[in-house]
Each structure stands twice: as C-alpha cells, then as structure tokens.
Design a protein around this motif. Sequence first.
Motif, PDB file in Angstrom:
ATOM      1  N   ARG A 286       0.810  -1.213   0.000  1.00 27.06           N
ATOM      2  CA  ARG A 286       0.000   0.000   0.000  1.00 27.06           C
ATOM      3  C   ARG A 286       0.848   1.269   0.000  1.00 27.06           C
ATOM      4  N   LYS A 287       2.108   1.163   0.431  1.00 26.20           N
ATOM      5  CA  LYS A 287       3.000   2.328   0.409  1.00 26.20           C
ATOM      6  C   LYS A 287       3.392   2.723  -1.007  1.00 26.20           C
ATOM      7  N   ILE A 288       3.324   1.779  -1.938  1.00 30.05           N
ATOM      8  CA  ILE A 288       3.779   2.064  -3.302  1.00 30.05           C
ATOM      9  C   ILE A 288       2.705   1.871  -4.358  1.00 30.05           C
ATOM     10  N   SER A 289       1.534   1.398  -3.967  1.00 30.14           N
ATOM     11  CA  SER A 289       0.510   1.107  -4.967  1.00 30.14           C
ATOM     12  C   SER A 289      -0.889   1.186  -4.356  1.00 30.14           C
ATOM     13  N   THR A 290      -1.875   1.461  -5.202  1.00 35.30           N
ATOM     14  CA  THR A 290      -3.275   1.421  -4.776  1.00 35.30           C
ATOM     15  C   THR A 290      -4.018   0.269  -5.437  1.00 35.30           C
ATOM     16  N   CYS A 291      -3.299  -0.679  -6.003  1.00 33.09           N
ATOM     17  CA  CYS A 291      -3.982  -1.801  -6.641  1.00 33.09           C
ATOM     18  C   CYS A 291      -4.813  -2.553  -5.601  1.00 33.09           C
ATOM     19  N   PRO A 292      -5.965  -3.106  -5.987  1.00 37.67           N
ATOM     20  CA  PRO A 292      -6.825  -3.793  -5.025  1.00 37.67           C
ATOM     21  C   PRO A 292      -6.114  -4.971  -4.347  1.00 37.67           C
ATOM     22  N   ILE A 293      -6.313  -5.099  -3.041  1.00 38.72           N
ATOM     23  CA  ILE A 293      -5.793  -6.233  -2.270  1.00 38.72           C
ATOM     24  C   ILE A 293      -6.978  -6.955  -1.653  1.00 38.72           C
ATOM     25  N   MET A 294      -7.099  -8.242  -1.971  1.00 38.58           N
ATOM     26  CA  MET A 294      -8.179  -9.058  -1.423  1.00 38.58           C
ATOM     27  C   MET A 294      -7.592 -10.039  -0.414  1.00 38.58           C
ATOM     28  N   ILE A 295      -8.006  -9.900   0.829  1.00 36.85           N
ATOM     29  CA  ILE A 295      -7.500 -10.743   1.906  1.00 36.85           C
ATOM     30  C   ILE A 295      -8.178 -12.107   1.868  1.00 36.85           C
TER      31      ILE A 295
ATOM     32  N   VAL B  47       9.424   6.647  -7.998  1.00 39.89           N
ATOM     33  CA  VAL B  47       9.380   5.252  -8.441  1.00 39.89           C
ATOM     34  C   VAL B  47       8.347   5.072  -9.548  1.00 39.89           C
ATOM     35  N   ASN B  48       7.169   5.664  -9.372  1.00 36.98           N
ATOM     36  CA  ASN B  48       6.115   5.535 -10.379  1.00 36.98           C
ATOM     37  C   ASN B  48       6.490   6.245 -11.681  1.00 36.98           C
ATOM     38  N   ILE B  49       7.153   7.379 -11.578  1.00 38.04           N
ATOM     39  CA  ILE B  49       7.625   8.085 -12.778  1.00 38.04           C
ATOM     40  C   ILE B  49       8.640   7.223 -13.526  1.00 38.04           C
ATOM     41  N   LYS B  50       9.529   6.588 -12.790  1.00 41.39           N
ATOM     42  CA  LYS B  50      10.533   5.717 -13.404  1.00 41.39           C
ATOM     43  C   LYS B  50       9.885   4.584 -14.181  1.00 41.39           C
ATOM     44  N   ARG B  51       8.835   3.987 -13.605  1.00 36.52           N
ATOM     45  CA  ARG B  51       8.133   2.891 -14.285  1.00 36.52           C
ATOM     46  C   ARG B  51       7.427   3.385 -15.544  1.00 36.52           C
ATOM     47  N   LEU B  52       6.834   4.574 -15.446  1.00 34.38           N
ATOM     48  CA  LEU B  52       6.139   5.116 -16.607  1.00 34.38           C
ATOM     49  C   LEU B  52       7.133   5.435 -17.724  1.00 34.38           C
ATOM     50  N   ARG B  53       8.281   5.950 -17.365  1.00 37.23           N
ATOM     51  CA  ARG B  53       9.322   6.209 -18.372  1.00 37.23           C
ATOM     52  C   ARG B  53       9.735   4.919 -19.076  1.00 37.23           C
ATOM     53  N   LYS B  54       9.854   3.860 -18.294  1.00 34.64           N
ATOM     54  CA  LYS B  54      10.240   2.567 -18.857  1.00 34.64           C
ATOM     55  C   LYS B  54       9.186   2.077 -19.840  1.00 34.64           C
ATOM     56  N   LYS B  55       7.930   2.279 -19.521  1.00 31.41           N
ATOM     57  CA  LYS B  55       6.867   1.819 -20.417  1.00 31.41           C
ATOM     58  C   LYS B  55       6.801   2.674 -21.686  1.00 31.41           C
TER      59      LYS B  55
ATOM     60  N   VAL C  93       0.272  -2.513 -20.675  1.00 27.80           N
ATOM     61  CA  VAL C  93      -0.826  -2.341 -19.730  1.00 27.80           C
ATOM     62  C   VAL C  93      -0.317  -1.520 -18.557  1.00 27.80           C
ATOM     63  N   LEU C  94      -1.107  -0.562 -18.097  1.00 29.14           N
ATOM     64  CA  LEU C  94      -0.711   0.320 -17.013  1.00 29.14           C
ATOM     65  C   LEU C  94      -1.333  -0.101 -15.684  1.00 29.14           C
ATOM     66  N   THR C  95      -0.675   0.256 -14.610  1.00 27.84           N
ATOM     67  CA  THR C  95      -1.280   0.114 -13.283  1.00 27.84           C
ATOM     68  C   THR C  95      -2.185   1.319 -13.054  1.00 27.84           C
ATOM     69  N   VAL C  96      -2.938   1.310 -11.968  1.00 26.15           N
ATOM     70  CA  VAL C  96      -3.831   2.435 -11.664  1.00 26.15           C
ATOM     71  C   VAL C  96      -3.043   3.731 -11.548  1.00 26.15           C
ATOM     72  N   LYS C  97      -1.952   3.713 -10.811  1.00 25.44           N
ATOM     73  CA  LYS C  97      -1.165   4.922 -10.612  1.00 25.44           C
ATOM     74  C   LYS C  97      -0.573   5.411 -11.927  1.00 25.44           C
ATOM     75  N   GLU C  98      -0.073   4.472 -12.730  1.00 22.81           N
ATOM     76  CA  GLU C  98       0.492   4.850 -14.023  1.00 22.81           C
ATOM     77  C   GLU C  98      -0.572   5.466 -14.917  1.00 22.81           C
ATOM     78  N   LEU C  99      -1.768   4.907 -14.875  1.00 21.68           N
ATOM     79  CA  LEU C  99      -2.876   5.454 -15.665  1.00 21.68           C
ATOM     80  C   LEU C  99      -3.189   6.881 -15.238  1.00 21.68           C
ATOM     81  N   GLN C 100      -3.261   7.110 -13.932  1.00 24.70           N
ATOM     82  CA  GLN C 100      -3.574   8.446 -13.431  1.00 24.70           C
ATOM     83  C   GLN C 100      -2.475   9.449 -13.772  1.00 24.70           C
ATOM     84  N   LEU C 101      -1.226   9.021 -13.612  1.00 24.45           N
ATOM     85  CA  LEU C 101      -0.108   9.885 -13.970  1.00 24.45           C
ATOM     86  C   LEU C 101      -0.136  10.210 -15.454  1.00 24.45           C
ATOM     87  N   CYS C 102      -0.297   9.167 -16.265  1.00 28.81           N
ATOM     88  CA  CYS C 102      -0.279   9.335 -17.716  1.00 28.81           C
ATOM     89  C   CYS C 102      -1.413  10.256 -18.169  1.00 28.81           C
ATOM     90  N   HIS C 103      -2.570  10.084 -17.568  1.00 22.52           N
ATOM     91  CA  HIS C 103      -3.718  10.920 -17.913  1.00 22.52           C
ATOM     92  C   HIS C 103      -3.406  12.390 -17.646  1.00 22.52           C
TER      93      HIS C 103
END
Length: 230
Positions: A68-77, A197-205, A154-164
């Motif tokens: 959760r510190k680095i992503s908002t992707c859904p977590i199902m316990i 970190v998220n910017i770095k991933r988006l640059r890579k994509k 394919v983007l993660t949620v954060k990457e999508l929001q940043l890219c948008h």
Amino acid sequence: MYRILIVEDEISITDTLKNRLKKYGYECHAIEDFKSVLDVFQEIEPHLVIMDINLPYFDGYYWSRKIRKISTCPIMILSARMSELDQIYGIENGADDFITKPFVMDVVVAKINGQIRRSYGEYAKTAERRLLHVGNTTLNLDTVRLSTPEQEEVLTVKELQLCHMFFEACPNVVTRQQLLSVIWDEEGFVEENTLTVNIKRLRKKLENVQSSLELKTIRGIGYQLMEKDT
C-alpha cells in the motif's frame, strides 16, 4: 490482460485459483519465495493481489502495508478467520475486500471482477475522452493501455492516473505537488520516493512502446511530457 498476484502458501489453493482465473482471461502469478513478496510485486506490477494472512516469515497484513506504500492496486485478503475485528484490521492495513476460506470459486471470481471493474473500468468511464493522443503515442482509458503502432503496455492504476495528467497537460509542466495531491489525495501519507518510483516505471513503459515522447524532470518543480529532441 489483467495480472493477478496470488500470495498463498497452500499449493492446492493457489493451483485452484490460478486454473480458474486463467479461464476468465486473467494472467496469474504465484509467490514462491515468501521473503520476497514486495520484490515480486514490483517486478510483476499486478492489477490485483490475493493475499493470505497466515504466511511464512511475515503475515499478509505486513505485506499489505508494504504494498500500500507504493501502490493502490486492489488487495483481497484470503483467510479462514474473518470476524468483524479481522475485517477492520484488514481495512486499516490496506485491504479492499475479503475472501473467507473455504470459498466458493464463483463468488471469488465475482469479487475479483468487481474490484477490477471499479479500479480500472470506472476510472475510464468518468473520463470525457477515452483515447488521448500525443505524438505517436495513445493512452486508452478504457483498456488501460499505453500504445504506439509498434507496441503496447498495460498500465497500473497509478500509471494510468499519472499518464492521464501528463497527456492532458502536455506540453506544460505538471508540478510534484499537483501529482501528489490529485493521485494520493493527502501529500502527508506519501513517502518521498513513491512518486519518483512511479515516474521511473512510466518512463520505462514509454521506452518499451517506442514512444516519441519523454518525461523530463524539471528540477525543483515537477515533470514535463514532450516530444523527444530529434
């Protein structure tokens, strides 16, 4: 194809989940080294995590907090114990939903479909434009993909929001404060390097799809999406 990371130490349960979810078109990955859950998460960049509570070394709550510190992707316990207190504790540690053992597979699939739809599909539906084009690069808000005629990612949620944000602002500079306040709501809850970190991933994509665009760092201010110098 959406990626699911399964963090479960019972092989039979893992195999059941993988086999069924693959039939629904999900790409499934399972943890083998339970000391390296966060490393695998960062490598795979899943769109959803199924997290068992009782794990070797560290429990599922620990790994949920780390994710959760680095992503908002859904977590199902995933757990046999699901009292109200357990659910409250799970939510406080980053959980979005719960699966109680023993589970009914159809219910699990429905829950996963719902989380994917809310986390990715609903964001696209609220956008006025579903396709954004800059240079040779297209951001598809419906399919959550960044593409050029050569490749797509394919983007993660954060990457999508940043890219948008970058596509809408291009070629203007977007400040770090704008990115943090819009994407994470409260700047105080974000570690300093999370955006980096998220910017770095988006640059890579962008690089992977052979985009004509680049994300430039504007020192002390933020980032700028623009065409590469030729």
